[in-house]
Design a protein around this motif. Structure first.
Motif, PDB file in Angstrom:
ATOM      1  N   ILE A  31       0.725  -1.114  -0.050  1.00 33.88           N
ATOM      2  CA  ILE A  31      -0.159   0.162   0.089  1.00 33.88           C
ATOM      3  C   ILE A  31       0.729   1.333   0.013  1.00 33.88           C
ATOM      4  N   SER A  32       0.389   2.205  -0.642  1.00 33.20           N
ATOM      5  CA  SER A  32       1.094   3.435  -0.413  1.00 33.20           C
ATOM      6  C   SER A  32       0.342   4.542   0.163  1.00 33.20           C
ATOM      7  N   THR A  33       0.876   5.593   0.513  1.00 33.32           N
ATOM      8  CA  THR A  33       0.237   6.855   1.248  1.00 33.32           C
ATOM      9  C   THR A  33       1.233   8.138   1.024  1.00 33.32           C
ATOM     10  N   VAL A  34       0.838   9.284   1.263  1.00 32.28           N
ATOM     11  CA  VAL A  34       1.599  10.444   1.363  1.00 32.28           C
ATOM     12  C   VAL A  34       1.046  11.133   2.440  1.00 32.28           C
ATOM     13  N   ASN A  35       2.002  12.207   2.925  1.00 31.36           N
ATOM     14  CA  ASN A  35       1.713  13.061   4.245  1.00 31.36           C
ATOM     15  C   ASN A  35       0.757  13.905   3.755  1.00 31.36           C
ATOM     16  N   SER A  36       0.396  14.860   4.739  1.00 34.49           N
ATOM     17  CA  SER A  36      -0.862  15.849   4.351  1.00 34.49           C
ATOM     18  C   SER A  36      -0.405  16.955   3.561  1.00 34.49           C
ATOM     19  N   ASP A  37       0.789  17.399   3.337  1.00 33.46           N
ATOM     20  CA  ASP A  37       0.902  18.585   2.417  1.00 33.46           C
ATOM     21  C   ASP A  37       1.468  17.958   1.328  1.00 33.46           C
ATOM     22  N   TYR A  38       1.646  16.487   0.985  1.00 35.64           N
ATOM     23  CA  TYR A  38       1.928  15.883  -0.478  1.00 35.64           C
ATOM     24  C   TYR A  38       3.577  16.203  -0.700  1.00 35.64           C
ATOM     25  N   SER A  39       4.142  16.183   0.303  1.00 34.87           N
ATOM     26  CA  SER A  39       5.819  16.591   0.142  1.00 34.87           C
ATOM     27  C   SER A  39       6.612  15.161   0.220  1.00 34.87           C
ATOM     28  N   LYS A  94      -1.117 -17.375  13.072  1.00 36.05           N
ATOM     29  CA  LYS A  94      -0.274 -18.696  13.131  1.00 36.05           C
ATOM     30  C   LYS A  94       0.409 -18.750  11.757  1.00 36.05           C
ATOM     31  N   GLU A  95       0.784 -17.577  11.052  1.00 36.06           N
ATOM     32  CA  GLU A  95       1.713 -17.294   9.943  1.00 36.06           C
ATOM     33  C   GLU A  95       2.811 -16.764  10.273  1.00 36.06           C
ATOM     34  N   ASN A  96       3.705 -16.801   9.316  1.00 34.38           N
ATOM     35  CA  ASN A  96       4.919 -15.785   9.528  1.00 34.38           C
ATOM     36  C   ASN A  96       4.528 -14.544   8.744  1.00 34.38           C
ATOM     37  N   ILE A  97       4.544 -13.346   9.388  1.00 33.76           N
ATOM     38  CA  ILE A  97       4.244 -12.161   8.815  1.00 33.76           C
ATOM     39  C   ILE A  97       5.415 -11.293   8.923  1.00 33.76           C
ATOM     40  N   GLU A  98       5.813 -10.445   7.878  1.00 37.08           N
ATOM     41  CA  GLU A  98       7.173  -9.738   7.955  1.00 37.08           C
ATOM     42  C   GLU A  98       6.905  -8.543   7.292  1.00 37.08           C
ATOM     43  N   LEU A  99       7.503  -7.393   7.648  1.00 37.30           N
ATOM     44  CA  LEU A  99       7.575  -6.311   6.891  1.00 37.30           C
ATOM     45  C   LEU A  99       8.611  -6.478   5.745  1.00 37.30           C
ATOM     46  N   LYS A 100       8.429  -6.590   4.595  1.00 37.31           N
ATOM     47  CA  LYS A 100       9.274  -6.709   3.301  1.00 37.31           C
ATOM     48  C   LYS A 100       9.724  -5.570   2.564  1.00 37.31           C
ATOM     49  N   ILE A 101       8.851  -4.787   2.653  1.00 35.15           N
ATOM     50  CA  ILE A 101       9.049  -3.382   1.826  1.00 35.15           C
ATOM     51  C   ILE A 101       8.810  -2.154   2.609  1.00 35.15           C
ATOM     52  N   PHE A 102       9.834  -1.263   2.452  1.00 38.25           N
ATOM     53  CA  PHE A 102       9.669   0.034   2.845  1.00 38.25           C
ATOM     54  C   PHE A 102      10.358   0.964   1.918  1.00 38.25           C
ATOM     55  N   GLU A 103       9.519   1.946   1.143  1.00 36.08           N
ATOM     56  CA  GLU A 103      10.016   2.679   0.193  1.00 36.08           C
ATOM     57  C   GLU A 103       9.723   4.209   0.679  1.00 36.08           C
ATOM     58  N   ARG A 104      10.327   5.084   0.544  1.00 32.33           N
ATOM     59  CA  ARG A 104       9.990   6.539   0.918  1.00 32.33           C
ATOM     60  C   ARG A 104      10.542   7.638  -0.239  1.00 32.33           C
ATOM     61  N   LEU A 105       9.857   8.388  -0.882  1.00 26.27           N
ATOM     62  CA  LEU A 105      10.069   9.187  -1.847  1.00 26.27           C
ATOM     63  C   LEU A 105       9.622  10.648  -1.428  1.00 26.27           C
ATOM     64  N   GLU A 106      10.566  11.748  -1.906  1.00 26.87           N
ATOM     65  CA  GLU A 106      10.222  13.169  -1.331  1.00 26.87           C
ATOM     66  C   GLU A 106      10.508  13.893  -2.808  1.00 26.87           C
ATOM     67  N   SER A 107       9.586  14.881  -2.666  1.00 23.27           N
ATOM     68  CA  SER A 107       9.590  15.919  -3.900  1.00 23.27           C
ATOM     69  C   SER A 107       8.636  17.165  -3.418  1.00 23.27           C
ATOM     70  N   PRO A 108       8.590  18.051  -4.339  1.00 20.66           N
ATOM     71  CA  PRO A 108       7.623  19.310  -3.980  1.00 20.66           C
ATOM     72  C   PRO A 108       6.279  18.735  -3.975  1.00 20.66           C
ATOM     73  N   PHE A 109       5.890  18.034  -4.867  1.00 20.97           N
ATOM     74  CA  PHE A 109       4.599  17.458  -4.730  1.00 20.97           C
ATOM     75  C   PHE A 109       4.545  16.016  -5.040  1.00 20.97           C
ATOM     76  N   VAL A 110       3.922  15.278  -4.282  1.00 16.00           N
ATOM     77  CA  VAL A 110       4.015  13.483  -4.465  1.00 16.00           C
ATOM     78  C   VAL A 110       2.731  13.066  -4.393  1.00 16.00           C
ATOM     79  N   VAL A 111       2.258  12.207  -5.352  1.00 18.61           N
ATOM     80  CA  VAL A 111       0.811  11.719  -5.250  1.00 18.61           C
ATOM     81  C   VAL A 111       1.199   9.801  -5.265  1.00 18.61           C
ATOM     82  N   ASP A 112       0.005   9.269  -4.869  1.00 18.17           N
ATOM     83  CA  ASP A 112       0.333   7.930  -4.720  1.00 18.17           C
ATOM     84  C   ASP A 112      -0.679   7.197  -5.235  1.00 18.17           C
ATOM     85  N   TYR A 113      -0.735   6.095  -5.720  1.00 14.23           N
ATOM     86  CA  TYR A 113      -1.830   5.256  -6.214  1.00 14.23           C
ATOM     87  C   TYR A 113      -1.310   3.831  -5.903  1.00 14.23           C
ATOM     88  N   THR A 114      -2.489   3.067  -5.542  1.00 12.97           N
ATOM     89  CA  THR A 114      -2.249   1.462  -5.189  1.00 12.97           C
ATOM     90  C   THR A 114      -3.477   0.818  -5.788  1.00 12.97           C
TER      91      THR A 114
END
Length: 276
Positions: A63-71, A134-154
């Motif tokens: 899943i992707s998300t952006v902060n409140s000011d889209y930075s 009762k299953e192995n669960i792991e954080l596999k992905i963590f990616e971060r991106l910065e720019s003057p204006f950032v949008v996301d889509y999943t």
């Protein structure tokens, strides 16, 4: 020659979309090397759609998300053992909560050590979910991106995209670009940042294809050969660069032409695309 294993064939299938037998043959010819197998498939004329940004997750969700000011924004993914769990509301709701918390952190390790609540870290909460599911669960992905204006889509928790623009832009148009990247899986933004090693490899593949198709040229036809290679190479680069791709909502124009309609000074600074 080493024995080709099923998981190697499945990995090549996932990356290329080619059938089992062709993947097996390609891996046998290249001693199990995935990159060389892809080149082999292209050389023999197989039409493949390379997944340039796939993760190593077998089951899970992203899943992707952006902060409140889209930075800036993040893409996170957690893995599990079964398809059933990955599609459950409990699993996806947990992923959604983690996603909202992820924008507070700069790296995967910092995020895992961060607080899920007053008394429990993110890592500890994941461990608790393991004991319940009762299953192995792991954080596999963590990616971060910065720019003057950032949008996301999943898309369906299987493909996530972050796109950084040079300045603020209407969300409708920005989301269109994010959807374009999700659907068309480009390698780079434009021709000038296209990897040179891929260009060299593609030229080699094109030349091999011409020979395979019995299109031999004598010394007087060198210009014809060069024009054919240039045309095929231009097509390859255009199909794999965001700005030169045909726009998915109107294939009569490119993405560049779509963006120029409302702001010719707007630039795409960067993007991330992860799929599972």
């Amino acid at each position: 020659m080493n024995k080709i294993l099923l998981h190697q064939i499945n990995k090549l299938r996932k990356v290329t979309g080619i059938g089992i037998m062709d993947c097996k043959k390609a891996l046998e010819k290249t001693d199990g090397n995935i990159e060389n197998a892809i080149s082999f498939l292209k050389k023999i004329g197989k039409k493949i759609s390379i997944n340039h940004s796939s993760s190593e997750m077998k089951e899970g969700a992203i899943i992707s998300t952006v902060n409140s000011d889209y930075s800036f924004g993040t893409i996170i993914g957690i893995s599990c053992e079964t398809d059933f769990l990955s599609k459950s509301d409990i699993f996806l709701n947990f992923l959604s909560v983690l996603s909202k918390k992820s924008i507070l952190y700069l790296s995967k390790n910092n995020f895992l050590m961060g607080l899920y609540n007053d008394n429990t870290s993110i890592k500890e909460m994941i461990d608790q979910k393991i004991s319940v599911a009762k299953e192995n669960i792991e954080l596999k992905i963590f990616e971060r991106l910065e720019s003057p204006f950032v949008v996301d889509y999943t898309h369906n928790n299987r493909i996530s995209v972050l796109v950084g623009f040079s300045k603020k832009v209407d969300l409708f148009y920005a989301k269109d670009v994010a959807m374009q990247i999700a659907a068309m899986n480009p390698i780079s933004i434009d021709r000038k940042d296209f990897p040179n090693f891929l260009i060299k490899k593609e030229i080699e593949i094109i030349k091999n294809q011409l020979e395979t198709e019995k299109k031999f040229f004598d010394s007087k036809s060198k210009n014809i050969m060069e024009k054919i290679i240039k045309g095929k190479l231009d097509k390859f680069i255009s199909e794999n660069t965001v700005l030169n791709q045909k726009f998915i909502k109107n294939n009569k124009i490119t993405v560049r032409e779509y963006l120029n309609k409302f702001d010719k000074k707007l630039k795409i600074n960067n993007f991330k695309r992860i799929s599972i």
